[in-house]
Design a protein around this motif. Structure first.
Motif, PDB file in Angstrom:
ATOM      1  N   GLY A   1      -2.611  -0.882 -12.563  1.00  0.00           N
ATOM      2  CA  GLY A   1      -1.769  -1.960 -12.060  1.00  0.00           C
ATOM      3  C   GLY A   1      -2.235  -2.643 -10.796  1.00  0.00           C
ATOM      4  O   GLY A   1      -1.470  -3.393 -10.184  1.00  0.00           O
ATOM      5  N   ALA A   2      -3.474  -2.413 -10.388  1.00  0.00           N
ATOM      6  CA  ALA A   2      -3.997  -3.090  -9.197  1.00  0.00           C
ATOM      7  C   ALA A   2      -4.580  -4.444  -9.577  1.00  0.00           C
ATOM      8  O   ALA A   2      -5.073  -4.638 -10.694  1.00  0.00           O
ATOM      9  N   GLU A   3      -4.517  -5.383  -8.648  1.00  0.00           N
ATOM     10  CA  GLU A   3      -5.169  -6.667  -8.849  1.00  0.00           C
ATOM     11  C   GLU A   3      -6.650  -6.534  -8.479  1.00  0.00           C
ATOM     12  O   GLU A   3      -7.016  -5.726  -7.623  1.00  0.00           O
ATOM     13  N   VAL A   4      -7.486  -7.327  -9.152  1.00  0.00           N
ATOM     14  CA  VAL A   4      -8.926  -7.251  -8.933  1.00  0.00           C
ATOM     15  C   VAL A   4      -9.423  -8.574  -8.372  1.00  0.00           C
ATOM     16  O   VAL A   4      -9.094  -9.645  -8.898  1.00  0.00           O
ATOM     17  N   ILE A   5     -10.192  -8.492  -7.298  1.00  0.00           N
ATOM     18  CA  ILE A   5     -10.850  -9.679  -6.752  1.00  0.00           C
ATOM     19  C   ILE A   5     -12.333  -9.544  -7.057  1.00  0.00           C
ATOM     20  O   ILE A   5     -12.988  -8.597  -6.595  1.00  0.00           O
TER      21      ILE A   5
END
Length: 255
Positions: free
Chosen positions: A226-230
């Motif tokens: 559930g983490a956002e990825v940059i």
């Protein structure tokens, strides 16, 4: 035929082995002692260690009697590649750039929670507009830039290769020792996910380094928890050859 290969990357090691299998005399130039540790046991390969400028590269080309130069350095090491290209031209030796395979389409990894940016500055801007823990997987080179992230000492976990130089740099910049992981990748999706979860990561920052650099595994692991990825996209390279193309060229030259 004597061939000089630049780069301690996985591709560099594998291409050096391939050239030796065809009967070439290979010198492999690595920037660090850690790079040497990964390649020193390759039969038939002479290893040279040390960071070189353009003049140093010219000297190495001459001293090892290279008849061709292969550049397998990291896709984000643009300045290094420029120096290798100029040194090869100055030494009147053929230059070949091995391109790392990337993803064919951004859709391959999906768009859920993924931010594609052109540079580190844009990544930092996104992070400063949000709160939450950050897991950096971009290596030690850009650590100074990420000190611009608000509350970076409390928010940032980072993973660097196990070199004293990398650890000392991170500590000198003020990163918390308990949030620094020194390990050599690439890592499996499950191990990435375990690390991201342990750090309670809301964001994972990565370079688009291709499958060799474990890029897809990092993205999938972040999405799974559930983490956002940059994603910092790699520079576009107009000159070079994919593995299949370059291996065919040298097979014809050496057999």
């Amino acid at each position: 035929m004597k061939i000089l290969v630049f780069g301690g990357t996985t591709e560099g090691r594998e291409f050096a082995k391939f050239l030796v299998s065809l009967g070439a005399e290979v010198t492999l130039s690595c920037a660090t002692d850690y790079g040497e540790e990964l390649v020193k046991d390759i039969p038939g390969v002479t290893v040279q260690v040390g960071r070189l400028d353009e003049a140093g590269m010219c000297q190495l080309i001459q001293s090892c009697g290279a008849q061709a130069v292969v550049d397998t350095t990291h896709p984000f090491a643009g300045l290094v590649s420029d120096n290798i290209r100029r040194a090869s031209d100055q030494s009147q030796v053929d230059y070949y750039r091995l391109l790392r395979a990337g993803i064919n389409d951004q859709k391959e990894i999906g768009t859920r929670g993924v931010h594609w940016v052109d540079n580190m500055e844009s990544a930092i801007k996104i992070l400063n507009e949000q709160s939450g823990n950050i897991f950096l997987t971009t290596g030690s080179k850009n650590l100074e830039e990420f000190t611009q992230v608000t509350d970076y000492r409390q928010r940032v976990w980072l993973r660097v290769i196990p070199m004293v130089e990398s650890l000392e740099k991170a500590l000198a910049l003020g990163y918390a020792a308990k949030r620094i992981i020194c390990m050599q990748g690439p890592f499996s999706e499950s191990l990435n996910e375990a690390m991201f979860r342990a750090a309670k990561s809301q964001f994972v920052v990565t370079k688009e380094s291709g499958s060799v650099g474990g890029f897809q595994s990092k993205v999938k692991a972040a999405q799974a928890m559930g983490a956002e990825v940059i994603v910092v996209m790699r520079p576009i390279e107009k000159e070079g050859y994919e593995w299949s193309q370059l291996s065919a060229i040298f097979r014809s030259l050496l057999t």
